[in-house]
Design an enzyme around this catalytic site. Structure first.
Site, PDB file in Angstrom:
ATOM      1  N   HIS A 163       1.635   4.539  -2.712  1.00 45.94           N
ATOM      2  CA  HIS A 163       1.694   5.740  -2.637  1.00 45.94           C
ATOM      3  C   HIS A 163       3.173   6.366  -3.229  1.00 45.94           C
ATOM      4  CE1 HIS A 163      -2.000   6.150  -0.382  1.00 45.94           C
ATOM      5  NE2 HIS A 163      -1.519   5.752   0.514  1.00 45.94           N
ATOM      6  N   HIS A 173       0.789  -1.291   0.021  1.00 44.53           N
ATOM      7  CA  HIS A 173      -0.209   0.101  -0.022  1.00 44.53           C
ATOM      8  C   HIS A 173       0.936   1.219   0.256  1.00 44.53           C
ATOM      9  CE1 HIS A 173      -3.879   2.302   1.549  1.00 44.53           C
ATOM     10  NE2 HIS A 173      -3.012   3.191   1.575  1.00 44.53           N
ATOM     11  N   GLU A 174       1.665   1.235   0.949  1.00 47.65           N
ATOM     12  CA  GLU A 174       2.629   2.333   0.913  1.00 47.65           C
ATOM     13  C   GLU A 174       3.649   2.841  -0.016  1.00 47.65           C
ATOM     14  OE1 GLU A 174       1.385   4.231   3.128  1.00 47.65           O
ATOM     15  OE2 GLU A 174       0.609   3.040   4.418  1.00 47.65           O
TER      16      GLU A 174
END
Length: 246
Positions: free
Chosen positions: A148, A144-145
């Site tokens: 980003h 997820h990160e």
């Protein structure tokens, strides 16, 4: 207790509790500011054990996880290698780009974008070891990160712009595994149709609501809806992505 020997029910229960209470937060300002969220004097024995276990899981995932390895490869292709040393790595106390740490209750961790005057490769990720209870949970969190991070490097995201923030949250929730069918069932969210889309919207709204520029939940909902079509269907750096369905 290790990932292999932990009681599976306990691990699932702890992971569910953490995920139910924790959304991926508005990007933290700087890893340097939180390089030691808990000092050695305040870490408990359990914190130290959790941090060591999480470090081992991270190293295992960097070697064996197809998703994590894919994201490392594609970050590297756009000059944002998450495993390379920082330019100022010789400086004492400079944290690694993937920082495992014990955190107090008010720090959930997350993606730390580089300041505007610094290269996007100088961004980083904080992973709070005492908030992660299984290797699978860590894998989804890193993925997820890293999405980003890829957005930050590829599109020069302005995290104070709610539309930019919402778009990256939609993509990260959708592509990372955050909203896969099993994960949603464990969170007690079930729908006969569009379960994946419902999850992505819900988690996107939660994250955008934490942005200081967002004044209300209604504003977060509107921004997510405004950018939904273009951002949900943008699966880069994946050529295509198969969403779970029921």
């Amino acid at each position: 207790m290790t990932d292999d020997t932990a009681d599976p029910f306990v691990v699932r229960w702890l992971t569910w509790c953490s995920q139910a209470l924790q959304s991926h937060k508005y990007p933290i300002r700087s890893l340097v500011d939180v390089s030691s969220p808990l000092s050695p004097d305040t870490e408990t024995r359990e914190d130290v054990i959790a941090r060591g276990r999480c470090e081992q899981w991270k190293e295992d995932l960097l070697r064996t996880s197809p998703m994590v390895r894919f994201m490392v490869k594609h970050l590297t292709l756009i000059q944002c290698n998450p495993l390379s040393p920082r330019e100022d790595s010789a400086s004492q106390g400079t944290p690694p780009k993937l920082l495992i740490a014990s955190c107090p209750p008010d720090i959930a961790g997350g993606f730390s974008p580089s300041p505007p005057e610094r290269p996007t490769a100088e961004s980083g990720i904080l992973l709070c070891a005492n908030r992660i209870f299984s290797k699978a949970h860590l894998e989804d969190t890193i993925s997820h990160e890293m999405i980003h991070w890829w957005d930050h490097c590829r599109f020069k995201v302005d995290w104070g712009n709610l539309r930019h923030h919402a778009c990256s949250e939609i993509r990260a929730a959708s592509l990372s595994g955050d909203c896969n069918w099993t994960r949603e069932i464990n969170r007690r969210h079930f729908a006969l149709s569009k379960q994946h889309q419902n999850c992505v919207k819900r988690r996107g709204i939660l994250s955008v609501r934490g942005n200081p520029a967002c004044k209300s939940e209604e504003m977060a909902m509107k921004v997510v809806e405004d950018v939904w079509d273009s951002c949900f269907h943008d699966t880069r750096p994946f050529d295509e992505y198969e969403f779970d369905s029921i």
